[in-house]
Write an enzyme that holds these catalytic residues in place. Structure first.
Site, PDB file in Angstrom:
ATOM      1  N   TYR A 120      17.281  18.126  53.208  1.00 26.63           N
ATOM      2  CA  TYR A 120      16.516  18.930  52.229  1.00 26.63           C
ATOM      3  C   TYR A 120      17.431  19.458  51.127  1.00 26.63           C
ATOM      4  O   TYR A 120      17.982  20.557  51.244  1.00 26.63           O
ATOM      5  CB  TYR A 120      15.813  20.092  52.959  1.00 26.63           C
ATOM      6  CG  TYR A 120      14.852  19.582  54.009  1.00 26.63           C
ATOM      7  CD1 TYR A 120      13.516  19.360  53.706  1.00 26.63           C
ATOM      8  CD2 TYR A 120      15.307  19.261  55.288  1.00 26.63           C
ATOM      9  CE1 TYR A 120      12.650  18.834  54.662  1.00 26.63           C
ATOM     10  CE2 TYR A 120      14.444  18.740  56.248  1.00 26.63           C
ATOM     11  CZ  TYR A 120      13.123  18.530  55.925  1.00 26.63           C
ATOM     12  OH  TYR A 120      12.279  17.999  56.866  1.00 26.63           O
ATOM     13  N   GLU A 133       8.288   3.811  52.750  1.00 21.19           N
ATOM     14  CA  GLU A 133       7.627   4.486  53.872  1.00 21.19           C
ATOM     15  C   GLU A 133       6.111   4.337  53.778  1.00 21.19           C
ATOM     16  O   GLU A 133       5.530   4.498  52.712  1.00 21.19           O
ATOM     17  CB  GLU A 133       8.019   5.971  53.833  1.00 21.19           C
ATOM     18  CG  GLU A 133       7.395   6.796  54.940  1.00 21.19           C
ATOM     19  CD  GLU A 133       7.940   8.215  54.959  1.00 21.19           C
ATOM     20  OE1 GLU A 133       9.172   8.397  54.923  1.00 21.19           O
ATOM     21  OE2 GLU A 133       7.115   9.145  55.010  1.00 21.19           O
ATOM     22  N   HIS A 186      15.017  23.517  53.457  1.00 26.35           N
ATOM     23  CA  HIS A 186      13.750  23.502  54.185  1.00 26.35           C
ATOM     24  C   HIS A 186      13.065  24.858  54.009  1.00 26.35           C
ATOM     25  O   HIS A 186      13.725  25.910  54.067  1.00 26.35           O
ATOM     26  CB  HIS A 186      14.024  23.199  55.668  1.00 26.35           C
ATOM     27  CG  HIS A 186      12.774  22.983  56.457  1.00 26.35           C
ATOM     28  ND1 HIS A 186      12.132  24.010  57.114  1.00 26.35           N
ATOM     29  CD2 HIS A 186      12.022  21.881  56.659  1.00 26.35           C
ATOM     30  CE1 HIS A 186      11.048  23.536  57.712  1.00 26.35           C
ATOM     31  NE2 HIS A 186      10.959  22.240  57.450  1.00 26.35           N
ATOM     32  N   ASP A 212       5.725  19.147  62.032  1.00 30.17           N
ATOM     33  CA  ASP A 212       5.146  20.471  61.785  1.00 30.17           C
ATOM     34  C   ASP A 212       3.994  20.653  62.757  1.00 30.17           C
ATOM     35  O   ASP A 212       3.226  19.721  62.995  1.00 30.17           O
ATOM     36  CB  ASP A 212       4.643  20.568  60.343  1.00 30.17           C
ATOM     37  CG  ASP A 212       5.799  20.576  59.367  1.00 30.17           C
ATOM     38  OD1 ASP A 212       6.708  21.407  59.537  1.00 30.17           O
ATOM     39  OD2 ASP A 212       5.810  19.730  58.447  1.00 30.17           O
ATOM     40  N   PHE A 218       0.992  18.607  48.197  1.00 32.62           N
ATOM     41  CA  PHE A 218       2.099  18.195  49.070  1.00 32.62           C
ATOM     42  C   PHE A 218       3.314  19.106  48.869  1.00 32.62           C
ATOM     43  O   PHE A 218       3.973  19.508  49.822  1.00 32.62           O
ATOM     44  CB  PHE A 218       2.534  16.766  48.744  1.00 32.62           C
ATOM     45  CG  PHE A 218       1.600  15.711  49.251  1.00 32.62           C
ATOM     46  CD1 PHE A 218       0.518  16.019  50.063  1.00 32.62           C
ATOM     47  CD2 PHE A 218       1.816  14.380  48.924  1.00 32.62           C
ATOM     48  CE1 PHE A 218      -0.340  15.031  50.519  1.00 32.62           C
ATOM     49  CE2 PHE A 218       0.967  13.383  49.382  1.00 32.62           C
ATOM     50  CZ  PHE A 218      -0.111  13.716  50.176  1.00 32.62           C
ATOM     51  N   SER A 238      14.296   1.436  50.790  1.00 34.93           N
ATOM     52  CA  SER A 238      13.313   1.442  51.876  1.00 34.93           C
ATOM     53  C   SER A 238      11.996   2.022  51.382  1.00 34.93           C
ATOM     54  O   SER A 238      11.961   2.766  50.398  1.00 34.93           O
ATOM     55  CB  SER A 238      13.846   2.220  53.082  1.00 34.93           C
ATOM     56  OG  SER A 238      14.337   3.476  52.684  1.00 34.93           O
ATOM     57  N   HIS A 256       8.733   6.398  62.867  1.00 36.88           N
ATOM     58  CA  HIS A 256       9.210   7.776  62.952  1.00 36.88           C
ATOM     59  C   HIS A 256       8.850   8.295  64.338  1.00 36.88           C
ATOM     60  O   HIS A 256       7.982   7.749  65.017  1.00 36.88           O
ATOM     61  CB  HIS A 256       8.537   8.651  61.900  1.00 36.88           C
ATOM     62  CG  HIS A 256       8.840   8.257  60.484  1.00 36.88           C
ATOM     63  ND1 HIS A 256       8.652   9.110  59.426  1.00 36.88           N
ATOM     64  CD2 HIS A 256       9.310   7.108  59.940  1.00 36.88           C
ATOM     65  CE1 HIS A 256       8.999   8.512  58.286  1.00 36.88           C
ATOM     66  NE2 HIS A 256       9.393   7.279  58.570  1.00 36.88           N
ATOM     67  N   LYS A 296      22.329  18.040  63.418  1.00 33.34           N
ATOM     68  CA  LYS A 296      21.610  16.763  63.662  1.00 33.34           C
ATOM     69  C   LYS A 296      22.589  15.592  63.597  1.00 33.34           C
ATOM     70  O   LYS A 296      22.474  14.628  64.345  1.00 33.34           O
ATOM     71  CB  LYS A 296      20.518  16.549  62.598  1.00 33.34           C
ATOM     72  CG  LYS A 296      19.373  17.515  62.687  1.00 33.34           C
ATOM     73  CD  LYS A 296      18.160  17.066  61.884  1.00 33.34           C
ATOM     74  CE  LYS A 296      18.179  17.516  60.466  1.00 33.34           C
ATOM     75  NZ  LYS A 296      16.858  17.484  59.820  1.00 33.34           N
ATOM     76  N   HIS A 333      14.663   5.791  48.974  1.00 31.74           N
ATOM     77  CA  HIS A 333      13.593   5.648  49.979  1.00 31.74           C
ATOM     78  C   HIS A 333      12.305   6.123  49.305  1.00 31.74           C
ATOM     79  O   HIS A 333      12.206   7.290  48.911  1.00 31.74           O
ATOM     80  CB  HIS A 333      13.917   6.522  51.194  1.00 31.74           C
ATOM     81  CG  HIS A 333      12.847   6.537  52.253  1.00 31.74           C
ATOM     82  ND1 HIS A 333      12.764   5.579  53.240  1.00 31.74           N
ATOM     83  CD2 HIS A 333      11.818   7.402  52.480  1.00 31.74           C
ATOM     84  CE1 HIS A 333      11.727   5.860  54.032  1.00 31.74           C
ATOM     85  NE2 HIS A 333      11.139   6.949  53.596  1.00 31.74           N
TER      86      HIS A 333
END
Ligand code: FAD
Length: 294
Positions: free
Chosen positions: A137, A9, A141, A101, A208, A7, A69, A157, A258
Site C-alpha cells: 500500500y 487480474e 492501508h 476484508d 472503490f 499481469s 488469490h 509478510k 499489474h
C-alpha cells in the site's frame, strides 16, 4: 520499452454471459504477452471453488500461469488448509495471499488475522510449492495505525515468505517510489509491482477508492465530474491519465505493471498501445484498442 512483469487480474464470473466475456477478455489480453494472470478470492471463502475453477480455465485456454488469490479472514484454518492442499494437487505454482476484508454480517474472524500469518501458514503447509505475492500500500492501508507500523507489517509478510508484492492502485507515482525507498531502507528488497486501475467509470472509481483507501487526486475528480454522463470523454481522459502514470512508473524503474481489469480488456489494450509496449514474444502490438463494449 519492455516491462519485466505484466499481469492481469480477473474476478470469477458468475453468469454464462460473464464467463463468455472473460473468455474474450483473456484471449485479447493474451496477445499482450502477460507473465501471469490472477483471479480474486471472495472474503470468507465465498468464491473458493469458483476462484480455482476460473484460474484453471484461464491457464488451460491461454497456456499462461494463473494465480488464484487466497484470503484468510473469516475462514477457518481447516478450510484454508484444504484450499492450499487443493492448489498444490492441481499444480498451482503462484498464489496471491491476502487478509481480505470481513464481509458485513460475518462475525468469526477465523484463526488467521493478518496476511503475514497466512503467508507463514502457506509456507508451513506447502513449503516452496508457490511463488507468493502479497499486497502493498504505497498510500498506506486505511486501517494502519501509522505509516511506520504499516511498513513494519509489510516487512513481516516478506519475512514470513512472500516473494513479490502487488500494490493497491494509486494515481500518484511519487507515493509508489517513496514506498519502495522506505522498504529498501528497512532492508526489504523484493519486486513491488504497481497495481493499475484504469479509469473508465467515475462513480465506480469513487466507490472503490472510498472502500480501499486509494486517493484519487482532486484534479482528476474535478475533471471527471465535469464530463458528467459523457462516458466516451471519461474513458479517453482515463486512458490518458493511466498511460502517463504507467509511462512514468516504467521509466523510473518499476519492475512491471499489474492491471485490475474488471474482466475488461479495452483499457489495458489502449494503454499498451499508447505506450508502444511489446508483447513478451517481442512482437510489436499492432492491434488497435477496441471500442467500449457498452
Ligand atoms: P494485511 O497485510 O494483513 O494488513 C491489513 C491491515 O492490518 C493493515 O492496516 C496492516 O498494517 C495491519 N496489520 C498487519 N499485521 C498486523 C499486526 N501484526 N498487528 C496489527 N496490525 C497489523 N481482497 C479479497 O478479499 N480478495 C482478493 O482476492 C483480494 N485481492 C487483492 C489483490 C491485491 C493486489 C490487493 C492490493 C488487495 C486485494 N484484496 C483482496 C484486498 C485486501 O484483502 C484488503 O486490502 C485488506 O484490507 C488487507 O489485506 P492485506 O493482505 O493487505 O492485509
Amino acid at each position: 520499452m519492455t516491462a519485466t512483469t505484466i499481469s492481469f487480474e480477473f474476478f470469477p464470473p458468475r453468469t454464462p454471459e460473464a464467463v463468455a466475456k472473460l473468455e474474450l477478455t483473456r484471449s485479447r489480453l493474451l496477445a499482450l504477452g502477460p507473465s501471469f494472470f490472477s483471479v480474486t478470492f471472495g472474503a470468507g471463502g465465498s468464491t473458493r471453488e469458483l476462484t480455482l475453477e476460473t484460474a484453471l480455465a484461464v491457464t488451460a485456454a491461454t497456456g499462461v500461469e494463473c494465480a488464484p488469490h487466497i484470503s484468510c479472514i473469516g475462514t477457518p484454518l481447516a478450510e484454508l488448509r484444504e484450499v492450499i492442499k487443493r492448489y498444490v494437487e492441481v499444480g498451482i505454482t503462484r498464489v496471491v495471499a491476502l487478509r481480505g476484508d470481513m464481509p458485513s454480517g460475518l462475525t468469526g474472524f477465523g484463526e488467521l488475522r493478518y496476511a503475514s500469518e497466512l503467508v507463514a501458514f502457506i509456507r508451513q503447509e506447502a513449503g516452496q510449492a508457490f511463488h507468493i505475492e502479497v499486497a502493498a500500500y504505497p498510500e498506506f492501508h486505511p486501517q494502519a495505525s501509522t505509516a511506520a507500523a504499516d511498513l513494519q507489517h509489510f516487512k513481516a509478510k516478506v519475512e514470513a515468505g512472500a516473494n513479490s508484492a502487488i500494490t493497491q492502485y494509486f494515481y500518484n507515482p511519487d507515493a509508489y517510489f517513496r514506498f519502495v525507498e522506505s522498504c529498501a531502507a528497512l532492508g526489504v528488497h523484493l519486486p513491488i509491482v504497481p497495481g493499475i486501475m484504469p479509469i473508465t467509470n467515475f462513480s465506480q472509481l469513487m466507490r472503490f477508492s472510498d472502500m480501499c483507501g486509494a486517493e484519487v487526486p482532486r484534479w482528476i475528480v474535478k475533471r471527471l465530474r465535469d464530463f458528467g454522463d459523457d462516458r466516451a470523454s471519461i474513458r479517453a481522459f482515463g486512458i490518458d491519465v493511466t498511460t502517463a502514470l504507467c509511462d512514468r512508473l516504467l521509466k523510473d524503474g518499476a519492475p512491471g505493471l499489474h492491471f485490475y481489469t474488471m474482466n475488461q480488456s479495452e483499457a489495458a489494450e489502449a494503454v499498451f498501445h499508447n505506450l508502444g509496449l511489446r508483447s513478451s514474444h517481442g512482437r510489436p502490438l499492432v492491434t488497435p484498442p477496441q471500442p467500449p463494449a457498452d
